[in-house]
Scaffold this motif. Structure first.
Motif, PDB file in Angstrom:
ATOM      1  N   TYR A   1     -17.106   9.169  48.019  1.00 26.06           N
ATOM      2  CA  TYR A   1     -17.670  10.634  48.202  1.00 26.06           C
ATOM      3  C   TYR A   1     -16.617  11.558  48.348  1.00 26.06           C
ATOM      4  O   TYR A   1     -16.320  12.536  47.557  1.00 26.06           O
ATOM      5  N   TYR A   2     -15.807  11.345  49.490  1.00 25.58           N
ATOM      6  CA  TYR A   2     -14.429  12.313  49.619  1.00 25.58           C
ATOM      7  C   TYR A   2     -13.837  12.366  48.707  1.00 25.58           C
ATOM      8  O   TYR A   2     -13.103  13.590  48.123  1.00 25.58           O
ATOM      9  N   GLN A   3     -13.420  11.165  47.649  1.00 21.56           N
ATOM     10  CA  GLN A   3     -12.584  11.405  46.526  1.00 21.56           C
ATOM     11  C   GLN A   3     -13.262  12.136  45.480  1.00 21.56           C
ATOM     12  O   GLN A   3     -12.507  13.051  44.851  1.00 21.56           O
ATOM     13  N   GLN A   4     -14.555  12.109  45.475  1.00 25.84           N
ATOM     14  CA  GLN A   4     -15.289  12.793  44.383  1.00 25.84           C
ATOM     15  C   GLN A   4     -14.873  14.426  44.741  1.00 25.84           C
ATOM     16  O   GLN A   4     -14.682  15.164  43.787  1.00 25.84           O
ATOM     17  N   ILE A   5     -15.260  14.559  45.921  1.00 28.95           N
ATOM     18  CA  ILE A   5     -15.249  16.127  46.262  1.00 28.95           C
ATOM     19  C   ILE A   5     -13.842  16.587  46.180  1.00 28.95           C
ATOM     20  O   ILE A   5     -13.647  17.445  45.677  1.00 28.95           O
ATOM     21  N   SER A   6     -12.607  15.758  46.783  1.00 31.71           N
ATOM     22  CA  SER A   6     -11.466  16.189  46.746  1.00 31.71           C
ATOM     23  C   SER A   6     -10.886  16.451  45.201  1.00 31.71           C
ATOM     24  O   SER A   6     -10.290  17.449  44.905  1.00 31.71           O
ATOM     25  N   GLY A   7     -11.107  15.579  44.335  1.00 31.12           N
ATOM     26  CA  GLY A   7     -10.906  15.640  42.900  1.00 31.12           C
ATOM     27  C   GLY A   7     -11.535  16.615  42.294  1.00 31.12           C
ATOM     28  O   GLY A   7     -11.170  17.522  41.500  1.00 31.12           O
ATOM     29  N   GLY A   8     -12.928  16.404  42.365  1.00 28.07           N
ATOM     30  CA  GLY A   8     -14.034  17.383  41.628  1.00 28.07           C
ATOM     31  C   GLY A   8     -13.908  18.888  42.081  1.00 28.07           C
ATOM     32  O   GLY A   8     -13.865  19.651  41.207  1.00 28.07           O
ATOM     33  N   TRP A   9     -13.495  19.131  43.479  1.00 25.79           N
ATOM     34  CA  TRP A   9     -13.300  20.529  43.553  1.00 25.79           C
ATOM     35  C   TRP A   9     -12.164  21.137  42.923  1.00 25.79           C
ATOM     36  O   TRP A   9     -12.211  22.383  42.527  1.00 25.79           O
ATOM     37  N   SER A  10     -10.969  20.552  42.749  1.00 27.96           N
ATOM     38  CA  SER A  10      -9.949  21.122  41.982  1.00 27.96           C
ATOM     39  C   SER A  10     -10.130  21.596  40.586  1.00 27.96           C
ATOM     40  O   SER A  10     -10.205  22.543  39.976  1.00 27.96           O
ATOM     41  N   ASP A  11     -11.107  20.544  39.868  1.00 30.16           N
ATOM     42  CA  ASP A  11     -11.625  20.784  38.728  1.00 30.16           C
ATOM     43  C   ASP A  11     -12.617  21.850  38.577  1.00 30.16           C
ATOM     44  O   ASP A  11     -12.560  22.945  37.721  1.00 30.16           O
ATOM     45  N   ALA A  12     -13.476  21.792  39.522  1.00 24.99           N
ATOM     46  CA  ALA A  12     -14.515  23.036  39.670  1.00 24.99           C
ATOM     47  C   ALA A  12     -13.979  24.271  39.818  1.00 24.99           C
ATOM     48  O   ALA A  12     -14.430  25.306  39.186  1.00 24.99           O
ATOM     49  N   LEU A  13     -12.838  24.330  40.714  1.00 27.08           N
ATOM     50  CA  LEU A  13     -12.490  25.654  40.966  1.00 27.08           C
ATOM     51  C   LEU A  13     -11.770  26.251  39.748  1.00 27.08           C
ATOM     52  O   LEU A  13     -11.615  27.319  39.392  1.00 27.08           O
ATOM     53  N   LYS A  14     -10.921  25.354  38.769  1.00 32.21           N
ATOM     54  CA  LYS A  14     -10.479  25.849  37.799  1.00 32.21           C
ATOM     55  C   LYS A  14     -11.401  26.238  36.672  1.00 32.21           C
ATOM     56  O   LYS A  14     -11.247  27.237  36.002  1.00 32.21           O
ATOM     57  N   ASP A  15     -12.679  25.480  36.759  1.00 27.70           N
ATOM     58  CA  ASP A  15     -13.872  26.101  35.827  1.00 27.70           C
ATOM     59  C   ASP A  15     -14.155  27.455  36.242  1.00 27.70           C
ATOM     60  O   ASP A  15     -14.417  28.300  35.727  1.00 27.70           O
ATOM     61  N   ALA A  16     -14.605  27.718  37.677  1.00 23.62           N
ATOM     62  CA  ALA A  16     -14.738  28.845  38.232  1.00 23.62           C
ATOM     63  C   ALA A  16     -13.840  29.959  37.678  1.00 23.62           C
ATOM     64  O   ALA A  16     -14.210  30.968  37.546  1.00 23.62           O
ATOM     65  N   PHE A  17     -12.620  29.481  38.079  1.00 20.77           N
ATOM     66  CA  PHE A  17     -11.610  30.642  37.807  1.00 20.77           C
ATOM     67  C   PHE A  17     -11.523  30.953  36.250  1.00 20.77           C
ATOM     68  O   PHE A  17     -11.408  32.020  36.042  1.00 20.77           O
ATOM     69  N   ASP A  18     -11.992  29.981  35.431  1.00 19.20           N
ATOM     70  CA  ASP A  18     -11.916  30.367  34.060  1.00 19.20           C
ATOM     71  C   ASP A  18     -13.041  31.163  33.791  1.00 19.20           C
ATOM     72  O   ASP A  18     -13.056  32.070  32.614  1.00 19.20           O
ATOM     73  N   CYS A  19     -13.916  31.122  34.548  1.00 18.60           N
ATOM     74  CA  CYS A  19     -15.255  31.958  34.121  1.00 18.60           C
ATOM     75  C   CYS A  19     -15.035  33.428  34.685  1.00 18.60           C
ATOM     76  O   CYS A  19     -15.997  34.314  34.099  1.00 18.60           O
ATOM     77  N   LEU A  20     -14.115  33.690  35.309  1.00 22.17           N
ATOM     78  CA  LEU A  20     -14.053  35.101  35.916  1.00 22.17           C
ATOM     79  C   LEU A  20     -13.571  35.897  34.749  1.00 22.17           C
ATOM     80  O   LEU A  20     -12.524  35.455  33.772  1.00 22.17           O
ATOM     81  N   PRO A  21     -13.860  37.260  34.618  1.00 21.16           N
ATOM     82  CA  PRO A  21     -13.309  38.062  33.604  1.00 21.16           C
ATOM     83  C   PRO A  21     -11.784  38.153  33.643  1.00 21.16           C
ATOM     84  O   PRO A  21     -11.248  37.900  34.452  1.00 21.16           O
ATOM     85  N   PRO A  22     -11.345  37.860  32.202  1.00 21.78           N
ATOM     86  CA  PRO A  22      -9.665  37.816  32.041  1.00 21.78           C
ATOM     87  C   PRO A  22      -9.168  39.256  32.636  1.00 21.78           C
ATOM     88  O   PRO A  22      -9.807  39.979  32.446  1.00 21.78           O
TER      89      PRO A  22
END
Lengths: 243, 243
Positions: free
Chosen positions: A219-240
Motif C-alpha cells: 500500500y505504501y508503494q501504491q501511495i508513494s508511486g501513485g501520488w507522483s502521478d496524481a500530482l502531475k495530473d492535478a498539476f495538468d488540470c490547473l489552468p495554463p
C-alpha cells in the motif's frame, strides 16, 4: 531528526511516526517513537516523541516506572483524572529529565531537548491532543489547529493543510499522513521508514488498529508511486499560465 | 526569511522570488530580491538573494558599481568571459561584504550572511545556474539537481521534486513555481507576495518575459484556489487504505 504527526478528527485520533534515529549521518538506527498505554474501557493514551533520544526514552521510562510502582505515591501516567493532567505529567517529566542533563536548567535550546505529542481519551472526557514543549508547558489541538507535527515538519505540512477535513475517516487520515510522510522521506535523509501508525476511535477507550509500514509495503508503494502521478495530473488540470 | 527558486529546463531558465523582508515580526517591508543584467545578444544574468538584506544589497551594489566604473580596473559583472567566472565574481564579492561586517572573517553562520542563485547565459556558452554560498564557493545545477532554492525552501520542495520535467515549457515552470510559492506563503509568515518572475529562453541572450504577481492577481488566485481542489481530487484518486 524525526517526523511525527497527531491528527484529531471527529471520529478519533490518528498517530504516525517515523523510526529513524541518528547520531551523525553515519550512525543510523531504527527506534520506535510511538508509545501507547491503555486501560480498556477506561482510557487510551499515545505519546509521540522527537528530540534527543536519551531524553525522550528517559521520559517514557519514568512515566512507565511510575506506572509500575504506584506504592511510591508518585504520579503515574495511567492514574491521572484527565487528559489535561496527563499532559501536565508528561510536561513535568520531560522538564525534569532535561534538567538532569542541562546544569543551568531546562531550555528549549538545550542540547538534550525533546518534544512530545500526546493524544487519547479518558472516560468522561472527549478525545484530546496536546503538543508538549521541553519547558513542560503545552498547547491543545482544536478546530483551528486540528493536528500537531514534531521534528522535520515542513516538507509534509502543505498537503495536510490543504486536504484535512474534520469529517475524514480514519482510513483517509492514514492515506493523508502516508502522503505527508512520503514527501518528507523523499526530501530528508534524517526521516526514515518503517512508519508506525496507530488509530484511536472516539469513545472506545481502547487501542485501535495499529500497523507498521515498511518501504516495501504494497500500500505504501501504491501511495508513494501513485501520488507522483496524481500530482502531475492535478498539476495538468490547473489552468495554463499565459504571458 | 525569503523564498527564491532558479529552475533549469531544456528551453531555458525560470527565476522566482518573494519580496518580503523583515527585521522582527513587526517590521515588514517589500523589497525585490531579483536583479537582472543584460547586454542584448551577448549575455543575460539574473541574481536571486537570500539572507541579511544589508549584505545582499551591498553585494549587488558592488557588482553594479564596478559595472559603472570600469576605469577602476576592478572586475565588472558584465565583463566576465563565462558564467563560471561570473559566479566566481559574485562569490568573491559576497565573501568580501561579509568580511566587512564580521571581524573574525566570513562564515556561513555569520549574522550578516547571504546566499545567491545566479543564472544566465553568455554567448558561446550554454545556460547555466549556480548556487553561491556566503563562503564564496558555489555549485552548479545539472540533470540530477536541475533547480536551486534559497531561504524557506522546505514547504515548496516536494511539489518541485515530483513534478519537474526537463522538457517543461517555461509557462509550465511558472505554474509549478507558483504552486510551490503558494504552499510556502500559506505556511510561513516570513515569505510574502508580491512574487517576481523572470524567464530566460535558451540562446536568446536577452531578458525574457517578466512579471510581478500580487496576491490579488487573477492567475495567482486561480492557482492558489485551484490547487487545493486539484490536490483533493488527486488525493481521492489514490487507492483507499484498508485495514
Amino acid at each position: 531528526m524525526t517526523y511525527c504527526v497527531g491528527l484529531l478528527v471527529d471520529r478519533g485520533l490518528v498517530f504516525m511516526s517515523d523510526t529513524r534515529t541518528n547520531a551523525g549521518i553515519d550512525n543510523i538506527s531504527v527506534v520506535s517513537k510511538m508509545k501507547t498505554w491503555e486501560v480498556p474501557g477506561e482510557r487510551f493514551l499515545c505519546l509521540l516523541s522527537a528530540g534527543n533520544l536519551a531524553t525522550t526514552q528517559s521520559t517514557v521510562s519514568l512515566l512507565e516506572e511510575r506506572l509500575l510502582a504506584p506504592a511510591e505515591r508518585q504520579p503515574a501516567i495511567l492514574t491521572q483524572p484527565s487528559m489535561f493532567q496527563t499532559a501536565k505529567l508528561v510536561g513535568e517529566t520531560i522538564k525534569e529529565v532535561i534538567s538532569y542533563t542541562t546544569p543551568a536548567g531546562q531550555s528549549a535550546d538545550a542540547l538534550f531537548s525533546g518534544t512530545f505529542i500526546l493524544g487519547g481519551q479518558i472516560k468522561g472526557g472527549r478525545p484530546r491532543l496536546f503538543l508538549i514543549y521541553p519547558e513542560g508547558n503545552f498547547i491543545e489541538a482544536g478546530p483551528d489547529n486540528p493536528f500537531f507535527q514534531i521534528g522535520e515538519h515542513k516538507y509534509g505540512r502543505p498537503i495536510i493543510i490543504r486536504t484535512y477535513d474534520p469529517q475524514m475517516s480514519l482510513e483517509d487520515c492514514a492515506k493523508l499522513l502516508l502522503v505527508s510522510f512520503d514527501s518528507t522521506i523523499r526530501s530528508n535523509l534524517s526521516v526514515g521508514a518503517p512508519i508506525d501508525m496507530q488509530f484511536y476511535e472516539t469513545d472506545t477507550m481502547v487501542a485501535g488498529y495499529k500497523r507498521r509500514f515498511e518501504l516495501s509495503d504494497e500500500y505504501y508503494q501504491q501511495i508513494s508511486g501513485g501520488w507522483s502521478d496524481a500530482l502531475k495530473d492535478a498539476f495538468d488540470c490547473l489552468p495554463p499560465f499565459q504571458r
